[in-house]
Design a protein around this motif. Structure first.
Motif, PDB file in Angstrom:
ATOM      1  N   GLU A 244      -4.678 -67.758  20.385  1.00  0.00           N
ATOM      2  CA  GLU A 244      -5.334 -68.704  19.478  1.00  0.00           C
ATOM      3  C   GLU A 244      -5.875 -69.930  20.208  1.00  0.00           C
ATOM      4  N   ALA A 245      -5.296 -70.220  21.356  1.00  0.00           N
ATOM      5  CA  ALA A 245      -5.748 -71.375  22.136  1.00  0.00           C
ATOM      6  C   ALA A 245      -6.963 -71.035  22.998  1.00  0.00           C
ATOM      7  N   GLY A 246      -7.237 -69.729  23.130  1.00  0.00           N
ATOM      8  CA  GLY A 246      -8.326 -69.318  24.020  1.00  0.00           C
ATOM      9  C   GLY A 246      -9.347 -68.448  23.337  1.00  0.00           C
ATOM     10  N   GLU A 247      -9.124 -67.139  23.431  1.00  0.00           N
ATOM     11  CA  GLU A 247     -10.079 -66.152  22.927  1.00  0.00           C
ATOM     12  C   GLU A 247     -10.474 -66.369  21.464  1.00  0.00           C
ATOM     13  N   ALA A 248      -9.529 -66.850  20.651  1.00  0.00           N
ATOM     14  CA  ALA A 248      -9.790 -66.885  19.213  1.00  0.00           C
ATOM     15  C   ALA A 248     -10.487 -68.153  18.731  1.00  0.00           C
ATOM     16  N   ARG A 249     -10.917 -69.033  19.640  1.00  0.00           N
ATOM     17  CA  ARG A 249     -11.550 -70.265  19.157  1.00  0.00           C
ATOM     18  C   ARG A 249     -12.653 -70.732  20.097  1.00  0.00           C
ATOM     19  N   TRP A 250     -13.430 -71.689  19.620  1.00  0.00           N
ATOM     20  CA  TRP A 250     -14.419 -72.320  20.483  1.00  0.00           C
ATOM     21  C   TRP A 250     -13.683 -73.312  21.365  1.00  0.00           C
ATOM     22  N   GLY A 251     -14.014 -73.335  22.634  1.00  0.00           N
ATOM     23  CA  GLY A 251     -13.294 -74.246  23.528  1.00  0.00           C
ATOM     24  C   GLY A 251     -11.903 -73.698  23.744  1.00  0.00           C
ATOM     25  N   THR A 252     -11.239 -74.185  24.745  1.00  0.00           N
ATOM     26  CA  THR A 252      -9.922 -73.644  25.080  1.00  0.00           C
ATOM     27  C   THR A 252      -8.905 -74.779  25.108  1.00  0.00           C
ATOM     28  N   ASP A 253      -7.759 -74.542  24.504  1.00  0.00           N
ATOM     29  CA  ASP A 253      -6.671 -75.520  24.559  1.00  0.00           C
ATOM     30  C   ASP A 253      -5.784 -75.150  25.748  1.00  0.00           C
ATOM     31  N   GLU A 254      -6.126 -75.717  26.902  1.00  0.00           N
ATOM     32  CA  GLU A 254      -5.444 -75.302  28.133  1.00  0.00           C
ATOM     33  C   GLU A 254      -3.967 -75.665  28.160  1.00  0.00           C
ATOM     34  N   VAL A 255      -3.592 -76.699  27.396  1.00  0.00           N
ATOM     35  CA  VAL A 255      -2.192 -77.125  27.402  1.00  0.00           C
ATOM     36  C   VAL A 255      -1.267 -75.992  26.951  1.00  0.00           C
ATOM     37  N   LYS A 256      -1.724 -75.200  25.993  1.00  0.00           N
ATOM     38  CA  LYS A 256      -0.906 -74.077  25.515  1.00  0.00           C
ATOM     39  C   LYS A 256      -0.632 -73.091  26.659  1.00  0.00           C
ATOM     40  N   PHE A 257      -1.681 -72.829  27.448  1.00  0.00           N
ATOM     41  CA  PHE A 257      -1.515 -71.940  28.606  1.00  0.00           C
ATOM     42  C   PHE A 257      -0.503 -72.530  29.580  1.00  0.00           C
ATOM     43  N   LEU A 258      -0.652 -73.835  29.833  1.00  0.00           N
ATOM     44  CA  LEU A 258       0.258 -74.527  30.756  1.00  0.00           C
ATOM     45  C   LEU A 258       1.709 -74.393  30.287  1.00  0.00           C
ATOM     46  N   THR A 259       1.933 -74.710  29.005  1.00  0.00           N
ATOM     47  CA  THR A 259       3.302 -74.696  28.481  1.00  0.00           C
ATOM     48  C   THR A 259       3.962 -73.344  28.655  1.00  0.00           C
ATOM     49  N   VAL A 260       3.214 -72.285  28.393  1.00  0.00           N
ATOM     50  CA  VAL A 260       3.802 -70.954  28.515  1.00  0.00           C
ATOM     51  C   VAL A 260       3.900 -70.527  29.980  1.00  0.00           C
ATOM     52  N   LEU A 261       2.798 -70.646  30.727  1.00  0.00           N
ATOM     53  CA  LEU A 261       2.758 -70.100  32.095  1.00  0.00           C
ATOM     54  C   LEU A 261       3.599 -70.883  33.102  1.00  0.00           C
ATOM     55  N   CYS A 262       3.808 -72.164  32.868  1.00  0.00           N
ATOM     56  CA  CYS A 262       4.564 -72.963  33.845  1.00  0.00           C
ATOM     57  C   CYS A 262       6.043 -73.133  33.500  1.00  0.00           C
ATOM     58  N   VAL A 263       6.428 -72.721  32.307  1.00  0.00           N
ATOM     59  CA  VAL A 263       7.788 -73.022  31.860  1.00  0.00           C
ATOM     60  C   VAL A 263       8.672 -71.775  31.692  1.00  0.00           C
ATOM     61  N   ARG A 264       8.074 -70.691  31.194  1.00  0.00           N
ATOM     62  CA  ARG A 264       8.868 -69.505  30.867  1.00  0.00           C
ATOM     63  C   ARG A 264       9.288 -68.716  32.106  1.00  0.00           C
TER      64      ARG A 264
ATOM     65  N   SER B 113      -8.837 -62.732  30.197  1.00  0.00           N
ATOM     66  CA  SER B 113      -9.058 -63.884  29.310  1.00  0.00           C
ATOM     67  C   SER B 113      -9.137 -65.183  30.094  1.00  0.00           C
ATOM     68  N   ILE B 114      -8.249 -65.327  31.077  1.00  0.00           N
ATOM     69  CA  ILE B 114      -8.270 -66.563  31.882  1.00  0.00           C
ATOM     70  C   ILE B 114      -9.628 -66.694  32.576  1.00  0.00           C
ATOM     71  N   LYS B 115     -10.132 -65.584  33.118  1.00  0.00           N
ATOM     72  CA  LYS B 115     -11.443 -65.617  33.785  1.00  0.00           C
ATOM     73  C   LYS B 115     -12.560 -65.988  32.808  1.00  0.00           C
ATOM     74  N   ARG B 116     -12.453 -65.524  31.575  1.00  0.00           N
ATOM     75  CA  ARG B 116     -13.486 -65.828  30.577  1.00  0.00           C
ATOM     76  C   ARG B 116     -13.414 -67.266  30.080  1.00  0.00           C
ATOM     77  N   GLU B 117     -12.182 -67.777  29.991  1.00  0.00           N
ATOM     78  CA  GLU B 117     -11.963 -69.072  29.334  1.00  0.00           C
ATOM     79  C   GLU B 117     -11.993 -70.264  30.287  1.00  0.00           C
ATOM     80  N   MET B 118     -11.686 -70.024  31.553  1.00  0.00           N
ATOM     81  CA  MET B 118     -11.539 -71.152  32.482  1.00  0.00           C
ATOM     82  C   MET B 118     -12.507 -70.995  33.648  1.00  0.00           C
ATOM     83  N   SER B 119     -12.558 -72.036  34.483  1.00  0.00           N
ATOM     84  CA  SER B 119     -13.360 -71.934  35.695  1.00  0.00           C
ATOM     85  C   SER B 119     -12.730 -72.783  36.789  1.00  0.00           C
ATOM     86  N   GLY B 120     -13.246 -72.650  37.987  1.00  0.00           N
ATOM     87  CA  GLY B 120     -12.822 -73.488  39.104  1.00  0.00           C
ATOM     88  C   GLY B 120     -11.354 -73.374  39.445  1.00  0.00           C
ATOM     89  N   SER B 121     -10.786 -74.482  39.898  1.00  0.00           N
ATOM     90  CA  SER B 121      -9.403 -74.506  40.365  1.00  0.00           C
ATOM     91  C   SER B 121      -8.394 -74.213  39.261  1.00  0.00           C
TER      92      SER B 121
END
Length: 320
Positions: free
Chosen positions: A182-202, A225-233
């Protein structure tokens, strides 16, 4: 099969004598010219712990730093490998991070390779060494050198607070997958914080479950999805975290492959991985490399490097 925890190509030298090694190294550097083969033979066939004892014995017998002597005798990438091998792992990582941020521009690849792949204890050790050696915290250094969401992911990894248990909370895994979707594919723009919370903590097992669930919900691999939603570093670091969670040796195999394929070689990456992983999981990295590219890591290094630099890397690689 080597004992778990030692999947390295570099193992303890039997009949080890630090004093004998010091004599040989001394002989190799005396007078005009240097006997590089002796240096290669000793450094690439001793463990980090054995090399520390050689450094102490050298200082005791000669009253000088082995690293300083090697530094003035050797040059280029060969020197980088030799000096890297003399350092304890957290010291080497801190040194590499420092170099990645010195001067103009930042080698983001270095920050990503190290911080996305190290355990909590390893990160804590790196932070302690960094502070002691360079007089400022690694976090301050990174905050001065990076920005935006990429910086926030690095700072999160630096807290070394990732759950390292192996417990999977089924309901939470489903929720995590849904929230990332819901933070990425399912909306316009990406809420990167959601990715951070899951990928850096679990923890790793939990994340593998999240990735499975994500595939179900979105019909896509999380990496896609990450490739589609994000860019750069930011894209690079999230991908690195996912890849390290799925299969760390495969992550390093890919990094090695990319450092050598095509025109030119990214020596900083090649040196860093060969030095840092030689004693940890080089056997697994080689196996993954072969599986992924149908060529041996050995043949790739051989075709891409030359001279003493090639010789020492091939020793660390440990044969075909």
């Amino acid at each position: 099969m080597a004992a778990i925890g030692n999947r390295g190509t570099v193992t303890e030298a039997s009949g080890f004598s630090a004093e004998k090694d010091v004599e040989k190294l001394r002989g190799a550097m005396k007078g005009t010219g240097t006997d590089e083969l002796v240096i290669i033979d000793i450094l690439s066939h001793r463990t980090v712990a054995q090399r520390q004892r050689i450094k102490e014995a050298y200082k005791q017998a000669i009253g000088k730093d082995l690293a300083d002597d090697l530094s003035s005798e050797l040059s280029g990438n060969f020197r980088s490998v030799a000096l890297g091998l003399l350092m304890l792992p957290p010291v080497y990582d801190a040194y590499e991070l420092r170099n990645a941020m010195k001067g103009a521009g930042t080698e983001e690849a270095c920050l990503i390779d190290i911080l996305a792949s190290r355990s909590n204890d390893e990160i804590k050790a790196i932070c302690a060494v960094y502070k002691k050696e360079y007089g400022k915290s690694l976090e301050d250094a990174i905050c001065g050198d990076t920005s935006g969401m990429f910086q926030r992911v690095l700072v999160s990894l630096l807290t070394a607070g990732r759950d390292e248990s192996s417990a999977v909370n089924e309901a939470q895994a489903v929720l995590d997958a849904k929230e990332i979707y819901e933070a990425g594919e399912a909306r316009w723009g990406t809420d990167e914080v959601k990715f951070l919370t899951v990928l850096c903590v679990r923890n790793r097992n939990h994340l593998l479950r999240v990735f499975e669930e994500y595939q179900k919900i979105s019909g896509r691999d999380i990496e896609e999805s990450i490739k589609r939603e994000m860019s750069g570093s930011l894209e690079d670091i999230f991908l690195a975290i996912v890849k390290c969670m799925k299969n760390k040796p495969a992550f390093f195999a890919e990094r090695l492959y990319k450092s050598m394929k095509g025109l030119g070689t990214t020596d900083s990456v090649l040196v860093r991985i060969m030095v840092a992983r030689a004693e940890i999981d080089m056997l697994d990295i080689k196996a993954e490399f072969l599986k992924m590219y149908s060529k041996t890591l050995f043949s790739f290094i051989k075709g891409d490097t030359s001279g003493d630099y090639r010789k020492i890397l091939l020793e660390l690689c440990g044969g075909e």
